[in-house]
Enzyme design. Structure first.
Site, PDB file in Angstrom:
ATOM      1  N   ILE A  74      84.776  63.482  53.518  1.00 47.20           N
ATOM      2  CA  ILE A  74      86.240  64.319  53.020  1.00 47.20           C
ATOM      3  C   ILE A  74      87.055  64.271  54.119  1.00 47.20           C
ATOM      4  CG2 ILE A  74      85.063  66.593  54.399  1.00 47.20           C
ATOM      5  CD1 ILE A  74      86.642  66.717  50.899  1.00 47.20           C
ATOM      6  N   ARG A  78      90.484  63.262  51.782  1.00 44.69           N
ATOM      7  CA  ARG A  78      91.356  64.549  51.495  1.00 44.69           C
ATOM      8  C   ARG A  78      92.050  65.297  52.634  1.00 44.69           C
ATOM      9  NH1 ARG A  78      90.574  66.523  46.410  1.00 44.69           N
ATOM     10  NH2 ARG A  78      92.577  67.522  46.859  1.00 44.69           N
ATOM     11  N   LYS A 129      83.703  73.873  55.276  1.00 46.60           N
ATOM     12  CA  LYS A 129      82.599  74.896  54.787  1.00 46.60           C
ATOM     13  C   LYS A 129      81.362  74.660  54.724  1.00 46.60           C
ATOM     14  CE  LYS A 129      82.088  72.755  50.550  1.00 46.60           C
ATOM     15  NZ  LYS A 129      80.707  72.230  50.306  1.00 46.60           N
ATOM     16  N   ASP A 173      76.135  73.833  50.014  1.00 44.28           N
ATOM     17  CA  ASP A 173      77.317  72.739  49.650  1.00 44.28           C
ATOM     18  C   ASP A 173      77.767  73.189  48.398  1.00 44.28           C
ATOM     19  OD1 ASP A 173      78.055  69.971  48.491  1.00 44.28           O
ATOM     20  OD2 ASP A 173      77.724  69.693  50.692  1.00 44.28           O
TER      21      ASP A 173
END
Length: 341
Positions: free
Chosen positions: A22, A26, A104, A184
């Protein structure tokens, strides 16, 4: 290419702690594109990983997380290690005087979360969870349509975040690192409930599908009831055809967001409104929700933006997740526990 401002505060110099996918796909591109942030270093315990990712984004590689935290050339860190290590490295970064943007969930239970909030306050540092989907304007549009009475009185929220099964060695299947579907992909429908209708929810039912071979949950369903009388059915999992959507059903119609959680920055997602008078499709302009998080984080660090509200919402999400786990530990689970494939 980064476009940095010629005036105003200097960009926040960010060190990246961890080389998760990630981060590469991103978050690092967003940190480069955001005028308020400048990624300057990438740390991994493996020199090869640090070197490869750092080279891709024009950063310097650092071997070892502790070395990154001791680097006076950074103001903040973005933490992209497995979920079970988030609280540990958030605490170490805050103690080292660094502002923190963390993947997160920022903590796996309320005890961890409360301790981190207290530490951030004591150190005078920003602590922000990468709740990227919440920044997308499609959700503000949905809320405005509800407030305008387009579907009458809201009654039910259904939300799903699901994806096909990953490779057996995927980090999401590491129970010792807080893997599993709830922490998740379950994060997203829980987050949608809090985002659209506030934090006052009671868990009235929950089941988890546990894979005994992997040692983690691979999916589940949650039933919630809000203080305002809205019911929510939330579904999530790793064993599904991909879906990332929610629908709000009211007394006079429905609102559906089909690409609710992970829309690419080039996509124009559609919000569909249906009622007795027919249906309307509203196209939302493309939006980079990761870049929006980077901008919010930079503003908070520079003292021009707020972050307490973001953190409070993250706390509510952790509390709801913990309530789900409490429920499933006390209630019989009707789904057969499997030995895996």
């Amino acid at each position: 290419m980064s476009h940095r401002p010629t005036g105003g505060p200097a960009p926040v110099r960010v060190g990246v702690l961890g080389c998760a996918d990630i981060a590469r796909r991103r978050t690092l591109p967003a940190l480069v594109a955001c005028p308020g942030t400048e990624p300057v270093a990438v740390a991994s315990r493996t020199p090869v990983k640090a070197g490869a990712l750092a080279a891709e984004f024009g950063c310097r590689p650092v071997t070892g997380y502790e070395r990154l935290l001791a680097d006076d050339g950074i103001d903040a860190v973005y933490i992209a290690v497995p979920a079970g290590l988030h609280a540990e490295w958030c605490a170490k970064a805050l103690s080292a005087g660094r502002h923190v943007l963390v993947e997160k969930p920022f903590a796996v239970d309320t005890a961890e979360a409360d301790a981190l909030v207290d530490l951030a306050g004591a150190r005078g540092r920003v602590l922000m969870e990468n709740r990227m989907f919440a920044r997308h304007p499609q959700h503000a549009l949905v809320r405005s349509l509800i407030d305008a009475g387009r579907i009458g009185e809201p009654k039910v929220l259904t939300a799903t975040m699901a994806m096909p099964r990953r490779a057996p060695d995927d980090i999401r299947y590491r129970g010792d690192l807080a893997g599993g579907a709830l922490l998740d992909v379950g994060y997203y429908p829980i987050g949608a409930a809090v985002l659209l209708f506030g934090p006052d929810w009671d868990v009235v039912g929950a089941v988890l599908d546990h894979d005994d071979r992997l040692g983690v949950d691979t999916g589940g369903d949650i039933l919630l009831r809000s203080a305002g009388g809205v019911s929510a059915h939330l579904t999530f999992g790793f064993d599904h055809y991909y879906r990332a959507a929610y629908q709000v059903r009211g007394s006079a119609g429905t609102i559906t967001a089909e690409r609710a959680f992970t829309p690419p920055p080039t996509l124009s997602p559609t919000v569909r409104v249906e009622g007795a008078g027919g249906h309307t499709e509203i196209s939302v302009s493309p939006f980079d929700q990761f870049r929006a998080v980077a901008a919010d984080f930079a503003a908070a660090v520079q003292g021009t933006g707020e972050w307490a509200g973001h953190l409070a919402t993250s706390l509510h999400g952790v509390a709801l997740t913990e309530a789900v786990l409490t429920w499933t530990s006390l209630a019989p689970q009707p789904i057969r526990r499997r030995s895996g494939r």
